[in-house]
Write an enzyme that holds these catalytic residues in place. Sequence first.
Site, PDB file in Angstrom:
ATOM      1  N   ARG A 158     107.095  -7.979  72.360  1.00  0.00           N
ATOM      2  CA  ARG A 158     107.012  -6.874  73.309  1.00  0.00           C
ATOM      3  C   ARG A 158     107.002  -5.548  72.559  1.00  0.00           C
ATOM      4  NH1 ARG A 158     112.043  -6.025  76.634  1.00  0.00           N
ATOM      5  NH2 ARG A 158     112.203  -4.099  75.448  1.00  0.00           N
TER       6      ARG A 158
ATOM      7  N   HIS B  11     110.712  -2.495  78.292  1.00  0.00           N
ATOM      8  CA  HIS B  11     110.783  -3.516  79.346  1.00  0.00           C
ATOM      9  C   HIS B  11     110.164  -2.991  80.635  1.00  0.00           C
ATOM     10  CE1 HIS B  11     112.464  -6.549  82.035  1.00  0.00           C
ATOM     11  NE2 HIS B  11     112.967  -5.575  82.762  1.00  0.00           N
TER      12      HIS B  11
ATOM     13  N   TYR C 213     117.612  -0.427  70.685  1.00  0.00           N
ATOM     14  CA  TYR C 213     117.849  -1.806  70.259  1.00  0.00           C
ATOM     15  C   TYR C 213     116.698  -2.439  69.485  1.00  0.00           C
ATOM     16  CZ  TYR C 213     115.311  -2.818  74.642  1.00  0.00           C
ATOM     17  OH  TYR C 213     114.378  -2.867  75.656  1.00  0.00           O
TER      18      TYR C 213
END
Length: 343
Positions: free
Chosen positions: A250, A254, A263
């Site tokens: 990814r 998100h 993160y």
Amino acid sequence: MAQVAHGEHELRRVIDEDRELDGVGEQELVELYRSMVLLRTYDERSLVYHRQGRIGTYAIFWNHEAMQVGSAHALEDGDWIFPSYRESAIGLLRGMPPATVLHWWRGHPAGWWNPADYNVASICVPIATHVPHAAGLAWGKKLKGERACAIVYFGDGATSEGAFHEGANFAGVMRAPLILFCNNNQWAISTPLEAQTHAEALADKAVGYGIPGVRVDGGDVLAVYEATREAVERARGGDGPTFIEAVTYRVAPHATADDPRAYVDLERIEQEKQNECLGRYERYLRRLGMLGDELEVEIKAAAVEAMRKGIADAEAEPEPDPGLLFDNAYVDPPPNLREGWLG
């Protein structure tokens, strides 16, 4: 005995190996590209529309196009698709107007469709709850003696949810004609894959339910198509479900409400972007002499125009009556809702 297929955890690839697929000619290869461009354009424009305040929170699927297009093109029109929020625009591949999906992200009632019109179920936001629905529909098709199968999409995080296990187990026991398609992009919001499971690969989970598991390069549209086509043939032949783990990374947040800088490894993100799935397929088609500058411009212009029309059509729809929120919830709305919301 079911087992993880094709060299255990090795990823199946086509593009990097310059393989040809049986029964897939130039027209089909270009149509795959056209569909990938349509979805890429939808995703990029939706992000712009969100930033302009024209749609709500949006789940980005940039670099997931190969998984969605490759798998959807392996189906027949009579087969059913069960999308998660990450596949929100997959209905476009079945002729759904862009305005319909844009309405869904705007929270407008025109964003709901009759699933039977496109054989595309409603977009599922709760994680994995649509897996049992897909298994049930697929089993029903089998009981009726129909040819159709179903595919259900979910992320790596969904494989930790009870609904996934219930649906996978049910499909395995009933030998339902179902493809369980996991888009493993390594992240469940901010939870990395290694914190999600102790299994060496998510495809290993299939073995526990007596069904085969296949691992494929999720950035390779042809590898995804090939693996899904085999799973569809298996389903139609009465051999039951298949679990496909499409592995990618990814590279976008998100969703628009997420800031992944807290993160993720930003260097890894930039590296992955260099080999994103659409550009990778473009280079492949150019090597084969099937994609030139003129055709590329034509296809991309058509996708942009479709999106421009889609947002214009969506914004031309009258604002809905707020009372619709309560039509199927209350016989008589409570006073606080009637006075404070309904006026």
